[in-house]
Design a protein around this motif. Structure first.
Motif, PDB file in Angstrom:
ATOM      1  N   PRO A   1       0.837  -1.197   0.000  1.00 57.79           N
ATOM      2  CA  PRO A   1       0.000   0.000   0.000  1.00 57.79           C
ATOM      3  C   PRO A   1       0.872   1.248   0.000  1.00 57.79           C
ATOM      4  O   PRO A   1       2.036   1.201   0.388  1.00 57.79           O
ATOM      5  N   LYS A   2       0.285   2.343  -0.421  1.00 54.63           N
ATOM      6  CA  LYS A   2       1.022   3.605  -0.450  1.00 54.63           C
ATOM      7  C   LYS A   2       1.438   3.986   0.970  1.00 54.63           C
ATOM      8  O   LYS A   2       0.705   3.765   1.926  1.00 54.63           O
ATOM      9  N   GLN A   3       2.621   4.555   1.072  1.00 53.46           N
ATOM     10  CA  GLN A   3       3.140   4.966   2.366  1.00 53.46           C
ATOM     11  C   GLN A   3       2.285   6.067   2.969  1.00 53.46           C
ATOM     12  O   GLN A   3       1.803   6.948   2.261  1.00 53.46           O
ATOM     13  N   GLN A   4       2.100   6.021   4.291  1.00 52.12           N
ATOM     14  CA  GLN A   4       1.346   7.055   4.980  1.00 52.12           C
ATOM     15  C   GLN A   4       2.080   8.387   4.876  1.00 52.12           C
ATOM     16  O   GLN A   4       3.309   8.434   4.932  1.00 52.12           O
ATOM     17  N   GLU A   5       1.305   9.454   4.739  1.00 49.69           N
ATOM     18  CA  GLU A   5       1.893  10.791   4.707  1.00 49.69           C
ATOM     19  C   GLU A   5       2.366  11.159   6.111  1.00 49.69           C
ATOM     20  O   GLU A   5       1.699  10.870   7.096  1.00 49.69           O
ATOM     21  N   LYS A   6       3.521  11.792   6.180  1.00 48.81           N
ATOM     22  CA  LYS A   6       4.056  12.252   7.457  1.00 48.81           C
ATOM     23  C   LYS A   6       4.513  13.700   7.299  1.00 48.81           C
ATOM     24  O   LYS A   6       4.984  14.098   6.243  1.00 48.81           O
ATOM     25  N   GLN A   7       4.394  14.450   8.369  1.00 51.52           N
ATOM     26  CA  GLN A   7       4.845  15.839   8.345  1.00 51.52           C
ATOM     27  C   GLN A   7       6.371  15.859   8.342  1.00 51.52           C
ATOM     28  O   GLN A   7       7.025  15.067   9.023  1.00 51.52           O
ATOM     29  N   ASP A   8       6.935  16.809   7.594  1.00 46.93           N
ATOM     30  CA  ASP A   8       8.394  16.917   7.495  1.00 46.93           C
ATOM     31  C   ASP A   8       9.049  17.097   8.855  1.00 46.93           C
ATOM     32  O   ASP A   8      10.096  16.511   9.126  1.00 46.93           O
ATOM     33  N   VAL A   9       8.442  17.902   9.711  1.00 45.92           N
ATOM     34  CA  VAL A   9       9.033  18.161  11.026  1.00 45.92           C
ATOM     35  C   VAL A   9       9.124  16.865  11.832  1.00 45.92           C
ATOM     36  O   VAL A   9      10.116  16.625  12.539  1.00 45.92           O
ATOM     37  N   MET A  10       8.124  16.007  11.706  1.00 47.67           N
ATOM     38  CA  MET A  10       8.144  14.725  12.414  1.00 47.67           C
ATOM     39  C   MET A  10       9.248  13.826  11.871  1.00 47.67           C
ATOM     40  O   MET A  10       9.997  13.204  12.639  1.00 47.67           O
ATOM     41  N   CYS A  11       9.386  13.774  10.557  1.00 47.77           N
ATOM     42  CA  CYS A  11      10.438  12.953   9.938  1.00 47.77           C
ATOM     43  C   CYS A  11      11.821  13.437  10.341  1.00 47.77           C
ATOM     44  O   CYS A  11      12.712  12.626  10.613  1.00 47.77           O
ATOM     45  N   GLN A  12      12.004  14.749  10.409  1.00 46.56           N
ATOM     46  CA  GLN A  12      13.297  15.304  10.814  1.00 46.56           C
ATOM     47  C   GLN A  12      13.636  14.894  12.244  1.00 46.56           C
ATOM     48  O   GLN A  12      14.773  14.532  12.546  1.00 46.56           O
TER      49      GLN A  12
END
Length: 166
Positions: free
Chosen positions: A62-73
């Motif tokens: 399945p398509k990857q869940q969207e995540k906020q850039d700040v959270m990924c950082q």
């Protein structure tokens, strides 16, 4: 959802019950990997495997869940600290004489490695359906010091992963 069998060679105990239950012979290969061109996804090998080395995985993720850039950082920052901790534990492991303390450093190193991998996965890397993984591979392929064989493998992975994204 169509699935296929994959074998984790590290878990395989060579009980080989999978060889007897596979209706197509997909599990009977010289290299130990399951032949995907023969696998029909019935799951018989997975159920027969006492060492749990065989898993059924989807052909398309399945398509990857969207995540906020700040959270990924923030996740990547924590992952970097785990990688640093792993490296420190490895250095201490290499300089230690006591067997029990060596075991402790090895455990600390491994646990930090696992945590770093999970954090990177959560931040969008290490997932076959992740566009971040493809971007990372493209960035790696642009390294001028990369030898030809590694470049071929990276390009092969990029093609396979692009085909996997829906």
């Amino acid at each position: 959802m169509e699935k296929r069998a994959v074998r984790n060679i590290k878990l395989c105990t060579k009980d080989c019950l999978c060889l007897y239950v596979c209706p197509t012979g997909a599990t009977d290969t010289e290299n130990g990997q399951i032949d995907n061109s023969k696998c029909i996804g019935c799951g018989a090998c997975e159920h027969a495997c006492k060492s749990h080395a065989i898993s059924m995985v989807p052909y398309k993720y399945p398509k990857q869940q969207e995540k906020q850039d700040v959270m990924c950082q923030k996740l990547r920052k924590i992952a970097k600290s785990k990688i640093d901790n792993k490296n420190i534990a490895n250095n201490m492991l290499n300089n230690e004489e006591n067997k029990n303390i060596k075991k402790l450093f090895k455990a600390i190193s491994l646990s930090n490695k696992i945590m770093a991998e999970e954090l990177m996965r959560e931040s969008g890397y290490l997932l076959p359906q992740s566009e971040n993984t493809i971007k990372l591979l493209i960035k790696l392929s642009e390294d001028e010091n990369l030898d030809e064989e590694k470049l071929k493998e990276i390009n092969k992975l990029i093609i396979l992963l692009k085909n996997n994204i829906e």
